[in-house]
Design a protein around this motif. Structure first.
Motif, mmCIF file in Angstrom:
data_model
loop_
_atom_site.group_PDB
_atom_site.id
_atom_site.type_symbol
_atom_site.label_atom_id
_atom_site.label_comp_id
_atom_site.label_asym_id
_atom_site.label_seq_id
_atom_site.Cartn_x
_atom_site.Cartn_y
_atom_site.Cartn_z
ATOM 1 N N ALA B 616 58.762 -1.130 43.496
ATOM 2 C CA ALA B 616 58.619 0.444 42.969
ATOM 3 C C ALA B 616 59.567 0.663 42.194
ATOM 4 C CB ALA B 616 58.584 1.092 44.409
ATOM 5 N N LEU B 617 60.653 0.301 42.137
ATOM 6 C CA LEU B 617 61.912 0.596 41.266
ATOM 7 C C LEU B 617 61.545 -0.002 39.841
ATOM 8 C CD1 LEU B 617 64.391 2.393 41.513
ATOM 9 C CD2 LEU B 617 65.653 -0.098 41.551
ATOM 10 N N GLY B 618 61.155 -1.199 39.745
ATOM 11 C CA GLY B 618 60.709 -1.926 38.723
ATOM 12 C C GLY B 618 59.570 -1.055 37.925
ATOM 13 N N MET B 619 58.380 -0.822 38.688
ATOM 14 C CA MET B 619 57.490 0.004 38.137
ATOM 15 C C MET B 619 58.082 1.471 37.338
ATOM 16 S SD MET B 619 54.243 -0.271 40.735
ATOM 17 C CE MET B 619 53.382 1.012 40.165
ATOM 18 N N LEU B 620 58.784 2.060 38.478
ATOM 19 C CA LEU B 620 59.434 3.215 37.869
ATOM 20 C C LEU B 620 60.090 3.380 36.474
ATOM 21 C CD1 LEU B 620 59.642 6.110 38.975
ATOM 22 C CD2 LEU B 620 61.743 5.767 39.609
ATOM 23 N N GLY B 621 60.952 1.952 36.438
ATOM 24 C CA GLY B 621 61.614 1.935 35.335
ATOM 25 C C GLY B 621 60.708 1.656 34.042
ATOM 26 N N GLY B 622 59.692 0.847 34.263
ATOM 27 C CA GLY B 622 58.528 0.546 33.265
ATOM 28 C C GLY B 622 57.880 1.895 32.981
ATOM 29 N N SER B 623 57.787 2.727 34.166
ATOM 30 C CA SER B 623 57.094 3.855 33.813
ATOM 31 C C SER B 623 57.791 5.155 32.938
ATOM 32 C CB SER B 623 56.724 4.543 35.002
ATOM 33 O OG SER B 623 55.850 3.825 35.959
ATOM 34 N N VAL B 624 59.215 5.117 33.240
ATOM 35 C CA VAL B 624 60.045 5.975 32.639
ATOM 36 C C VAL B 624 59.956 5.522 31.162
ATOM 37 C CG1 VAL B 624 62.554 6.423 32.181
ATOM 38 C CG2 VAL B 624 61.353 6.604 34.599
ATOM 39 N N LEU B 625 60.176 4.168 30.982
ATOM 40 C CA LEU B 625 60.077 3.855 29.473
ATOM 41 C C LEU B 625 58.853 4.141 28.756
ATOM 42 C CD1 LEU B 625 62.695 2.095 28.595
ATOM 43 C CD2 LEU B 625 61.175 -0.044 28.543
ATOM 44 N N VAL B 626 57.865 3.813 29.314
ATOM 45 C CA VAL B 626 56.427 3.993 28.633
ATOM 46 C C VAL B 626 56.444 5.663 28.069
ATOM 47 C CG1 VAL B 626 54.178 4.048 28.999
ATOM 48 C CG2 VAL B 626 55.406 2.006 29.603
ATOM 49 N N ILE B 627 56.882 6.390 29.383
ATOM 50 C CA ILE B 627 56.740 7.693 29.013
ATOM 51 C C ILE B 627 57.714 8.089 27.864
ATOM 52 C CG2 ILE B 627 56.973 10.000 29.879
ATOM 53 C CD1 ILE B 627 56.314 8.799 32.830
ATOM 54 N N ALA B 628 58.752 7.806 28.082
ATOM 55 C CA ALA B 628 59.972 8.025 27.150
ATOM 56 C C ALA B 628 59.486 7.851 25.909
ATOM 57 C CB ALA B 628 61.101 7.639 27.334
ATOM 58 N N MET B 629 58.814 6.541 25.482
ATOM 59 C CA MET B 629 58.594 5.948 24.159
ATOM 60 C C MET B 629 57.284 6.788 23.516
ATOM 61 S SD MET B 629 58.753 1.934 24.978
ATOM 62 C CE MET B 629 57.572 1.353 23.883
ATOM 63 N N LEU B 630 56.301 6.970 24.457
ATOM 64 C CA LEU B 630 55.175 7.871 24.045
ATOM 65 C C LEU B 630 55.576 9.246 23.537
ATOM 66 C CD1 LEU B 630 52.104 7.519 26.005
ATOM 67 C CD2 LEU B 630 52.134 7.518 23.438
ATOM 68 N N LEU B 631 56.528 10.010 24.331
ATOM 69 C CA LEU B 631 57.085 11.084 23.622
ATOM 70 C C LEU B 631 57.733 11.045 22.540
ATOM 71 C CD1 LEU B 631 57.701 12.857 27.317
ATOM 72 C CD2 LEU B 631 55.849 13.252 25.844
ATOM 73 N N VAL B 632 58.465 10.001 22.555
ATOM 74 C CA VAL B 632 59.542 10.110 21.255
ATOM 75 C C VAL B 632 58.599 9.569 20.020
ATOM 76 C CG1 VAL B 632 61.250 8.259 19.902
ATOM 77 C CG2 VAL B 632 61.537 9.307 22.385
ATOM 78 N N VAL B 633 57.652 8.620 20.251
ATOM 79 C CA VAL B 633 56.870 8.468 19.225
ATOM 80 C C VAL B 633 56.017 9.531 18.644
ATOM 81 C CG1 VAL B 633 54.590 7.246 18.571
ATOM 82 C CG2 VAL B 633 56.635 5.962 19.740
ATOM 83 N N SER B 634 55.481 10.246 19.463
ATOM 84 C CA SER B 634 54.754 11.523 19.337
ATOM 85 C C SER B 634 55.522 12.655 18.681
ATOM 86 C CB SER B 634 53.994 12.286 20.624
ATOM 87 O OG SER B 634 55.055 12.902 21.357
ATOM 88 N N TYR B 635 56.630 12.740 18.731
ATOM 89 C CA TYR B 635 57.346 13.628 17.808
ATOM 90 C C TYR B 635 57.837 13.152 16.369
ATOM 91 C CZ TYR B 635 58.034 16.317 21.973
ATOM 92 O OH TYR B 635 57.698 17.404 23.023
#
Lengths: 547, 635
Positions: B616-635
């Motif tokens: 679950a921690l691994g998934m969470l890490g991946g999720s945080v990364l994906v969300i952060a990347m998408l938000l960064v890219v969208s700005y």
């Protein structure tokens, strides 16, 4: 469907003052038939006496699948285009029909594997799942089974099954049908709430089915719990994503989200935060890395017929939903999210290809292979062109049959402890059973993408579409990853053909009609799609999404 | 009769199917069926050849559409065949030499279990190789390309009892994958640029491809060729492939499959014509390989490995030739044909020697075999003379022409290409003379030695079923060069496929001088070999205190070490890092039966050590990364 109707209907009731939506029964018939068969199967479980249940359940399942297939055929031949029905919550369009056909055919194969009682005397499922492992009752179950030395012959099995001791848990059939119906609804869901309900309908039965193995019950139950916990975790992500997107667009319909994102000054944080969470939930189901962590454990622990069902059908359903979300809901913003999905696809391909190299268990190896394949499929799913869509659909069809047959073969290699999944036990298999080794070798070549198998044509279709849509660097990485992955498939071939068999190695069971039929189906389709892919590609290219 | 061209492939394919599916029932006649299908294909190929010769030059290229493989809007690939001088030349080489080697195998594998299966694999190989050369588009070519690879791995690993055979098969697979990725990338690039993969269209529209892309395509095609043909830097698998039975070495790893790279480049000559840099890369790879193969060939004591490095070196000549462009395409094919004869003959001779010597391959344990194996000696000797370029035998014509063309490149390049080719000719004469001296002349060292089973050696000539093919190939080694050379027969015949042969105007060495130089330097090589090897006693045990160059050559010029450092080790690190990150209880690579010792429960514990929380921690890490990347890219 009742649940779907109620929940999505609830919003409708409020909005339209209790006006019932129009329902296109013709288009929905395949889905309704499967749900109906599932309900009949529940009734069978309750009222048919135990000795007759297995036969009745198999009949209900197979007839249900056949009737659904016939309904699909009738709808297709009527020439109706994409239909959006049930107040816009379900879209029965070209991709949905293709995926329904794929799911029904793969479902038939999985049902045959599930129903088999000859390879494992009495079936791969435990007689009474509620009995705790290690108790006196459980030992009695096991004893009843071991007391049948002639159990491998069909005659012995029938005698034992009639005795009632090793009757398998026949609830697995209604569970299977409900799950399949959920998958079909998942691929056709036109709004995110319907999609979420379908996700749960497909997942909950699967969690249970994972824990029903007759052998190695602890491993099986552990897999079920892991799958459930992580699945719930992923569902939460999905739901949170839906909430954010609702906040953004004021609607959960994919078309509305698409419209809202086209040229407005609303908060991008809600849109992309929502998309990210949504995608994470879907990637989990499709076992795309890095959200694949459950895959090896669950594939290994679940009864192998259920693993085959999960590997083939869940993958198809999950990617069906991913395709719909990306193509219908987020096409106009693709330039923003594509880079991130590139990263996910690369991670998935690299994780699958490299970690697959270190596996020593056949089921875990195929699990990592499925992670790598998920990456390849994602490459196609990102290509926002008709070719990308049809190529991806074709890939799902091809991959589903290959992996189904591969797990079918895994059920056959056994020793006294049940299935021998450790790779070292497969050494020299070609000498013990040339046919099994040849079939498995062929399937591995298909997974590796060697020409004249469906693996090659599918990769060719997907990668050429991705290339045409300007994703050349990704295709290069995909090709390198598939070259690396080819190595671990070859390792098994080398092991089977070029190694001396272990002295106390496993035997290869002669499968009964059901398993033989399922494996044959998978192998024939794998070959056919490799030699003559045109008809399936044509069908996959019939129509785009309707919303 | 053209429309039955598919029979060429269908015959051996049917043979393979019957032999591999039919099982033990076909044991009695399997070897005969295997030979018959290839002979049938050869007969049909001859008929097609005769018909094509009768046609005017512009009608000699025919295309046969068999069926549509892919047929959706943008993706059109037909399963078709191209009958033209180039493909027919290969058909005759493959089925002709193939048939001889099939017949030889009847004797070589007599009494071995699974001889039927061996013939099934050989038939499979012939069918796949014919698909490769007869294809009329790149996808079908790739089908054949993978098919010959598959047959090759199956046959390299034929002796399942030897772990070294399995390792060699794996190595061949791995290095070929590297090459295959190159080929596939080139195919995808062509598809992206032109939207078609049919030869006819691709070559007609080659001019539309931009310069850098074209260079990339030609270099990637070369990478594919390097993998299949054992060229630098992917040469290391070919000598290891000698673990397979000797007829396999003769057919696949000398005469046909390993020349597929040369075929590929000659076939794509319209692409290479357009990029001088691409050609220069090809020629340089050829020059490096031909020298490298010749140097390493001097140091080995294993008769098959010497021949294998000789093959690497000779294919280097061919690659050099086709890399010279219009001045060399036909010459590369010329050398390929003559090499097919004499190298196949040499390998069959080596097989006969091994047959006589209880599968011994170490030349230090041989010596003085000429008297005991007269037919083998004579046929081997003729192949040897042809290979070192003895005047008026096959190799003389084909190798001289390449050396001449090398000098013809002009300027510095001319000196380098011509010079290395000339130098390697001398080295070739040296290592081949050394081989012949150690095997057939001198003291009969085996008289004092025992086989591994403790028996004495009794060398004897082989059965007619084995020596007749050797005699036929020896005749080819003697005469083929002259026949193909006289009146520019081959060059003229290939013109519709690879264009006319361009004569160089800028040669740095006069044309007439080249044959003299070559003969002189070869004679020097022979002389040095005689002085160093022939006049001394050959020690049975390999001397360990040797000079640095010899040590380097014995270590394959450190090719394996370099591969290890560049590819294998980073791969291992990447795997370890990923395994660590993935937080799994993965239990290493398959290591035999050790894992069988632990009981089921033990295995269960060991395999499934993952905790849900860490997943679950691994998934969470991946999720945080994906969300952060998408938000960064969208700005």
């Amino acid at each position: 469907m009742l649940a779907v109707q109620q929940i999505s209907g609830a919003g409708q009731v409020l909005a339209q003052r209790a006006q019932l939506p129009a329902i296109d029964y013709g288009a929905l018939a395949p889905l309704l038939v499967i749900l109906g068969a599932a309900c009949v199967a529940v009734v069978v479980e309750a009222f048919v006496p135990r000795p007759a249940r297995w036969g009745a359940q198999v009949a209900v399942t197979v007839l249900g699948l056949a009737a659904a297939g016939a309904a699909l055929g009738v709808h297709l031949s009527s020439g109706a285009g994409g239909v959006v029905t049930l107040a816009g919550t379900v879209a029965v369009d070209g991709p949905a029909l293709f995926l329904w056909g794929t799911l029904l055919a793969l479902g038939l194969g999985s049902a045959l594997l599930i129903a088999d009682r000859t390879v494992e005397p009495g079936g791969a499922f435990v007689a009474d799942a509620a009995v705790r492992v290690g108790t006196a009752q459980d030992r009695a179950q096991n004893r009843a089974q071991r007391a049948q030395p002639g159990g491998t012959t069909p005659g012995g099995t029938r005698a034992a099954a009639a005795g009632g001791h090793e009757e398998m848990q026949t609830e697995v059939f209604p569970l299977f049908l409900f799950s399949l119906a959920g998958m079909m609804a998942f691929t056709a869901a036109n709004d995110l709430l319907t999609m979420f309900v379908a996700l749960e309908v497909l997942s909950l039965p699967l969690y249970l089915m994972c824990g029903l193995a007759r052998r190695r019950r602890l491993l099986s139950q552990e897999a079920a719990v892991k799958y459930f916990l992580l699945g719930a975790f992923a569902s939460a992500f999905f739901l949170y994503g839906v909430a954010l997107l609702y906040g953004y667009a004021g609607s959960v319909a994919l078309a509305d989200i698409s419209q809202a994102s086209a040229g407005t000054d609303r908060s991008d944080t809600l849109l992309f935060g929502g998309l990210a969470m949504l995608v994470i939930g879907l990637m989990f189901k499709a076992s795309v890395g890095p959200f694949h962590t459950w895959t090896p454990d669950v594939y290994q622990g679940a009864p192998t017929p259920v693993t085959a069902f999960m590997a083939a059908c869940t993958k198809v359903a999950a990617f069906g939903a991913i395709l719909r979300v990306l193509h219908v809901g987020f096409e106009s913003t693709s330039w923003t999210w594509r880079g991130v999905l590139w990263g996910i696809a690369i991670a998935s391909m690299v994780i699958g290809a490299i970690l697959g190299l270190t596996q020593t268990d056949v089921k875990r190896m195929i699990a990592y292979s499925s992670v790598a394949h998920a990456g390849f499929i994602l490459v196609g799913a990102m290509a926002m062109t008709p070719d990308g869509l049809s190529g991806t659909l074709f890939y799902l069809l091809a991959y589903g049959f290959t992996t189904l047959a591969a797990f079918g073969v895994v059920t056959l290699v056994r020793d006294a402890e049940g299935e021998s999944t450790h790779l070292s036990q497969w050494a020299g298999l070609a000498k013990r059973s040339p046919l099994t080794a040849a079939v498995f070798g062929f399937l591995l070549f298909a997974l590796a993408g060697i020409p004249l198998t469906s693996g090659f044509t599918a990769k060719f279709a997907v990668f050429s579409a991705a290339l045409a849509d300007g994703m050349a660097p990704l295709v290069v990485i995909a090709l390198v990853a598939s070259a690396v992955a080819a190595f671990f498939y070859l390792r098994v071939v080398v092991l089977m053909y070029f190694s001396e068999p272990a002295a106390d190695g496993p035997t290869v069971s002669v499968p009964g009609g059901f398993t033989t039929a399922a494996i044959t189906l998978g192998v024939v389709v794998t070959l056919l799609l490799g030699v003559l892919p045109s008809f399936a590609l044509d069908w996959a290219a019939l129509g785009g999404f309707t919303s | 009769m053209d429309q039955y061209g598919w029979l060429l492939v269908a015959l051996p394919a049917a043979g393979a199917l019957v032999l591999l599916v039919g099982g033990r029932r076909t044991n009695a006649f399997g070897h005969l069926l295997g030979c018959a299908t290839v002979l049938g294909a050869f007969g049909y190929g001859l008929a097609l050849f005769a018909r094509t010769v009768g046609l005017p030059a512009e009608e000699r290229t025919r295309e046969l559409d068999l069926f549509t493989w892919f047929g959706v809007q943008a993706l059109q690939v037909d399963f078709g065949m191209r009958l033209d001088p180039l493909s027919l030349t290969f058909v005759l080489l493959i089925t002709g030499v193939g048939a001889l080697i099939h017949i030889y195998s009847i004797g070589y594998l007599a009494g071995e279990d699974g001889r039927r299966k061996f013939f099934g694999y050989l038939n499979l190989f012939v069918a796949a190789m014919l698909v490769l050369v007869l294809a009329d588009n790149f996808v079908t070519l790739y089908l054949g390309w993978e098919g010959v690879g598959l047959a090759s791995y199956l046959l390299i690993g034929w002796y399942t009892g030897r772990p070294s055979a399995a390792t060699a098969a794996k190595k061949a697979f791995l290095m070929n994958r590297v090459g295959d990725v190159g080929l596939v990338l080139a195919i995808f690039l062509l598809w992206r640029e032109l939207g078609t993969l049919e030869y006819a269209e691709v070559f007609a529209r080659a001019g539309e491809i931009g310069g850098p892309t074209l260079l990339a395509i030609t270099v990637l095609l070369l990478l594919g060729a390097c993998g299949k043909s054992g060229q630098f830097p992917l040469q290391a698998w070919l000598p290891d492939a000698m673990e397979g039975p000797t007829p396999v070495s003769a057919l696949i790893h000398a005469a046909t499959m390993v020349t597929a790279g040369v075929y590929l480049i000659a076939r794509c000559s319209p692409l290479y014509d357009l990029t001088a840099t691409g050609r220069l890369v090809v020629a340089s790879i050829g020059a490096i390989t031909l020298l490298l193969g010749a140097i390493i060939g001097c140091a080995y004591d294993d008769i098959k490995k010497v021949l294998a490095y000789s093959t690497v070196s000779q294919i280097g000549y061919m690659i050099l030739a086709v890399g010279l462009g219009p001045a060399g395409y036909a010459l590369g094919i010329f050398h390929l044909l003559t090499h097919g004869f004499f190298k196949a003959g040499l390998f069959l001779g080596a097989g006969s020697v091994m047959h006589a010597m209880h599968d011994e391959v170490d030349m230090r344990r041989m010596g003085g075999l000429a008297r005991h194996l007269p037919i083998t000696f004579v046929t081997f000797g003729l192949g040897y003379l042809a290979l070192i370029g003895f005047p008026f035998l096959s190799g003389y014509y084909s190798k001289d022409a390449i050396i001449d063309a090398g000098f013809g490149a002009g300027g510095t390049a001319g000196w380098i290409f011509g010079g290395t080719a000339l130098l390697a000719a001398g080295l070739t004469a040296f290592y081949m003379t050394r081989l012949v001296l150690m095997t057939f002349f001198g003291e009969q060292r085996w008289r004092e030695l025992r086989t591994e089973d403790g028996e004495e050696y009794h060398p004897h000539e082989c059965a007619p079923v084995m020596w007749v093919p050797m005699v036929v190939l020896a005749l080819g080694s003697v005469g083929a060069g002259y026949l193909l050379h006289a009146g520019d027969a081959l060059v003229g015949w290939l013109e519709p496929s690879v264009g006319a042969l361009a004569e160089s105007e800028v040669s740095v060495v006069p044309h007439d001088l080249v044959p003299l130089l070559t003969v002189a330097i070869s004679a020097l090589g022979v002389l040095v070999a005689y002085l160093v090897v022939g006049r001394h006693r050959v020690p049975v045990d390999r001397p360990q205190r040797v000079s640095l160059p010899v040590r380097a050559a014995r270590a394959d010029l450190y090719a394996n070490a370099i591969n290890e450092a560049i590819i294998a080790r980073p791969g291992t690190w990447a795997t370890r890092a990923l395994v660590y990150v993935d937080n799994k209880g993965v239990d290493g690579l398959v290591n035999g039966t050790a894992a069988l010792l632990g009981g089921t429960s033990g295995r269960m514990r060991r395999l499934q050590t993952g905790f849900v929380r860490s997943y679950a921690l691994g998934m969470l890490g991946g999720s945080v990364l994906v969300i952060a990347m998408l938000l960064v890219v969208s700005y």
